[in-house]
Design an enzyme around this catalytic site. Structure first.
Site, PDB file in Angstrom:
ATOM      1  CG  HIS A   1     -18.728 -25.435  14.355  1.00 57.85           C
ATOM      2  ND1 HIS A   1     -18.299 -26.601  13.770  1.00 57.85           N
ATOM      3  CD2 HIS A   1     -18.427 -24.454  13.461  1.00 57.85           C
ATOM      4  CE1 HIS A   1     -17.758 -26.350  12.585  1.00 57.85           C
ATOM      5  NE2 HIS A   1     -17.832 -25.042  12.371  1.00 57.85           N
TER       6      HIS A   1
ATOM      7  CB  CYS B   1     -16.070 -22.235  11.737  1.00 58.99           C
ATOM      8  SG  CYS B   1     -17.642 -21.598  11.115  1.00 58.99           S
TER       9      CYS B   1
END
Length: 322
Positions: free
Chosen positions: A126, A139
């Site tokens: 992301h 992430c």
């Protein structure tokens, strides 16, 4: 009226928030050698290969994300992976969910624009801050502009390899259907079975087609057949007894020359790479017949020497944690 595909899900409300992110966070498309990219910079050249399945390779040592389409690299971006204590897991993942305007349920509702979810417990690709070193909670953060471009070309089931090193994909052919051979005059029957089944990138919004994956484990001497995130069958692994290595094969479709299947092969975990040779692996006739019912372009086939055990898989996710 525009037809929605799975890639176009959930546009809208987050657009205003995205516009507020500027400077290095937004990202900059540049024309540079890969090793010269500064934090927030990326290259994007989809014209090098306009069509075909996409695969993403995250190189933790380089802090780079490499995007391949039909075996040709079309993009590279800087990234920021997990910081010490929150390291990004390595292994084989697939995109389980896509959300343009996702917010973290764990970290104060923090925005996670253009999310490609890789595990149900929170690992994703992301947009986010890129300080030039690993800084996330696990992430893989990307420049905002690059994350939006990547979101448009990925689909549910897109393979994402997270590894310490970057390996280039290779084309391989298997003279048979997955794990079994057949006579050359049976090839047309195989095509008749395979052709009606779409690649996930061609699914329309609302289409209900499960994503098929297989994992061959030399440790367990088994092959697991998985639909979406649920194991539906297993069969015996018959092979030469040597380590399988760490490989991911993505089915591109039939290969007329080999009268068999055409695969894109990617290696992960370079310390034990082995060689690309699908002919090393077979199964018994009964399980081969089961596999035939689930084959589709875009399916993923993983070789591993790890056990098929919860410690090497992340909950219900299709993940081989190395």
């Amino acid at each position: 009226m525009k037809t929605l595909t799975r890639r176009g899900i959930l546009t809208g409300a987050g657009g205003l928030g995205l516009m507020m992110m500027a400077g290095p966070l937004f990202g900059q498309h540049v024309y540079k050698e890969i090793h010269d990219l500064k934090p927030g910079e990326f290259t994007w050249h989809p014209e090098r290969q306009p069509f075909g399945p996409v695969a993403v390779i995250v190189s933790l040592n380089e802090q780079r994300v490499h995007v391949y389409r039909n075996g040709v690299r079309i993009a590279v971006s800087t990234c920021s992976s997990g910081k010490p204590g929150h390291e990004t897991p390595t292994g084989v993942f697939v995109v389980l969910q896509k959300d343009r305007d996702h917010r973290s349920s764990t970290y104060n509702n923090a925005p996670m624009p253009n999310t490609n979810r890789l595990t149900w417990d929170g690992i994703a690709l992301h947009a986010g801050n890129l300080p030039g070193y690993p800084a996330s909670h696990g992430c893989v953060r990307l420049p905002l502009k690059f994350s939006a471009l990547l979101f448009e070309v990925t689909h549910l089931g897109t393979p994402v390899i997270i590894a310490d090193e970057h390996h280039f994909p290779m084309d391989v052919a298997h003279p048979g259907l997955i794990l079994s051979g057949y006579a050359e005059n049976e090839f047309e029957d195989v095509l008749a079975t395979l052709n009606p089944r779409k690649h996930p990138s061609d699914w329309e919004f609302g289409d209900e087609h499960p994503i098929t994956s297989m994992i061959a484990s030399s440790h367990d001497k088994k092959i697991a057949l998985i639909e979406n995130d649920r194991e539906i069958a297993e069969g015996p692994l018959i092979w030469d007894g040597e380590p399988l290595g760490s490989h991911v094969y993505v089915l591109k479709g039939p290969h007329d020359g080999a009268k068999g299947m055409h695969w894109e092969a990617l290696t992960y975990s370079g310390a034990n790479a082995g060689t690309h040779d699908l002919r090393r692996v077979q199964t018994d006739e009964a399980f081969a017949e089961t596999i035939k019912r689930y084959v589709h372009p875009g399916m993923i086939y993983v070789f591993t020497d790890l056990p098929l055990h919860p410690d090497s898989r992340s909950g219900r996710d299709f993940v081989i944690m190395s």
